[in-house]
Design a protein around this motif. Structure first.
Motif, PDB file in Angstrom:
ATOM      1  N   TYR A  21     -16.442   4.960   3.849  1.00 24.07           N
ATOM      2  CA  TYR A  21     -15.303   5.238   2.989  1.00 24.07           C
ATOM      3  C   TYR A  21     -15.694   5.617   1.568  1.00 24.07           C
ATOM      4  N   VAL A 105      -1.796   5.693   2.112  1.00 23.79           N
ATOM      5  CA  VAL A 105      -3.122   5.355   1.589  1.00 23.79           C
ATOM      6  C   VAL A 105      -3.302   3.845   1.540  1.00 23.79           C
ATOM      7  N   LEU A 106      -2.318   3.128   1.001  1.00 24.18           N
ATOM      8  CA  LEU A 106      -2.466   1.681   0.869  1.00 24.18           C
ATOM      9  C   LEU A 106      -2.496   0.975   2.218  1.00 24.18           C
ATOM     10  N   PHE A 109      -5.885   1.482   3.634  1.00 22.42           N
ATOM     11  CA  PHE A 109      -6.803   0.696   2.812  1.00 22.42           C
ATOM     12  C   PHE A 109      -6.763  -0.774   3.213  1.00 22.42           C
ATOM     13  N   ALA A 116      -9.123  -6.682   0.570  1.00 22.87           N
ATOM     14  CA  ALA A 116      -8.502  -6.155  -0.642  1.00 22.87           C
ATOM     15  C   ALA A 116      -7.136  -6.784  -0.886  1.00 22.87           C
ATOM     16  N   VAL A 145       0.091   3.621  -8.209  1.00 22.62           N
ATOM     17  CA  VAL A 145      -1.192   4.290  -7.962  1.00 22.62           C
ATOM     18  C   VAL A 145      -1.029   5.803  -8.089  1.00 22.62           C
ATOM     19  N   TYR A 183     -13.777  -1.819  -5.092  1.00 23.52           N
ATOM     20  CA  TYR A 183     -12.560  -1.445  -4.382  1.00 23.52           C
ATOM     21  C   TYR A 183     -12.007  -0.110  -4.877  1.00 23.52           C
ATOM     22  N   LEU A 187     -11.166   2.745  -2.260  1.00 20.44           N
ATOM     23  CA  LEU A 187      -9.837   3.338  -2.248  1.00 20.44           C
ATOM     24  C   LEU A 187      -9.894   4.848  -2.442  1.00 20.44           C
ATOM     25  N   SER A 188     -10.784   5.320  -3.281  1.00 18.66           N
ATOM     26  CA  SER A 188     -10.879   6.766  -3.501  1.00 18.66           C
ATOM     27  C   SER A 188     -11.282   7.484  -2.222  1.00 18.66           C
ATOM     28  N   VAL A 190     -10.667   6.401   0.884  1.00 19.50           N
ATOM     29  CA  VAL A 190      -9.515   6.344   1.782  1.00 19.50           C
ATOM     30  C   VAL A 190      -8.483   7.396   1.387  1.00 19.50           C
ATOM     31  N   MET A 191      -8.257   7.539   0.096  1.00 14.76           N
ATOM     32  CA  MET A 191      -7.275   8.528  -0.350  1.00 14.76           C
ATOM     33  C   MET A 191      -7.701   9.943   0.021  1.00 14.76           C
TER      34      MET A 191
END
Length: 239
Positions: A21, A105-106, A109, A116, A145, A183, A187-188, A190-191
């Motif tokens: 990821y 996205v969340l 994630f 997380a 976000v 994180y 997250l970046s 995953v986005m």
């Protein structure tokens, strides 16, 4: 709609399990984000997707993290005028569906990286993706976000403002929320994965590479804020 006001050296040690990821600009690899996918797509009227690109964007294979340097990443090269235009144009397409995209996205994630959720008391006990999707608290955070990214994208011509915005984000997450900086890195990735899947007509390989460069720059600014406040790394073994 997502219209709401947005108001030492760092060392992060990541286990190999996180590699699928992490964006390329942060790890220097060329494998497409494939692992841990959750089958969840929205239907929209759009041209048929182009054939899937070859492996790219952003990650090392599991196991390639073992000798990764722990230092803060080097500062990315500034975006060119053409790259800024690409980001702003493609983001305009995404932002039309900002809340749904942010929720997607969340959810991915939190499903793929449940540790997380420890930072979110409102929905940390949620396991079912459908329950997450219905959560007003999760939707609220998704809007925050997406609005933060929108503020950055709208001000790419103003590096000082971008730095100030990301500095506030980093300091708030370090001092108030006590969030491990890794994180942001996860997250970046995953986005970028969600954007490339949900908007394939707007995110071919070349566009994904430009966005990966932007995400690397954002992470550099955020970790700079962590360093500035004297962040002391907490063990990442819980991930």
């Amino acid at each position: 709609m997502c219209h709401e006001a947005f108001g030492g050296q760092l060392s992060v040690s990541l286990p190999p399990s996180l590699a699928p990821y992490l964006p390329r600009t942060l790890l220097g690899a060329s494998e497409l984000l494939r692992a841990g996918r959750m089958s969840r797509s929205r239907r929209r009227d759009s041209p048929p997707p182009s054939p899937p690109p070859p492996p790219l964007l952003g990650v090392r294979r599991v196991g390639e993290m073992e000798h990764e340097e722990d230092d803060r990443p080097e500062r990315a090269e500034p975006l060119t005028d053409a790259e800024r235009e690409i980001i702003q144009d493609t983001w305009g397409r995404v932002y039309e569906n900002c809340e749904d995209v942010g929720v997607s996205v969340l959810i991915r994630f939190f499903v793929n990286f449940p540790s997380a959720k420890q930072y979110f008391s409102q929905f940390q006990d949620m396991e079912d993706p459908e329950e997450m999707e219905r959560s007003s608290q999760l939707r609220h955070h998704a809007r925050r976000v997406m609005n933060a990214i929108n503020t950055v994208v709208e001000n790419l011509h103003d590096p000082e403002k971008v730095s100030a915005v990301l500095g506030l984000v980093g300091k708030a997450h370090a001092l108030k929320h006590k969030v491990e900086p890794m994180y942001f890195k996860i997250l970046s990735g995953v986005m970028l994965e969600v954007l490339s899947e949900d908007f394939p007509e707007y995110f071919p390989v070349e566009v994904q590479e430009v966005w990966s460069k932007l995400m690397g720059a954002l992470y550099w600014h955020v970790t700079g804020a962590y360093t500035e406040v004297g962040w002391v790394q907490v063990s990442s073994s819980a991930v």
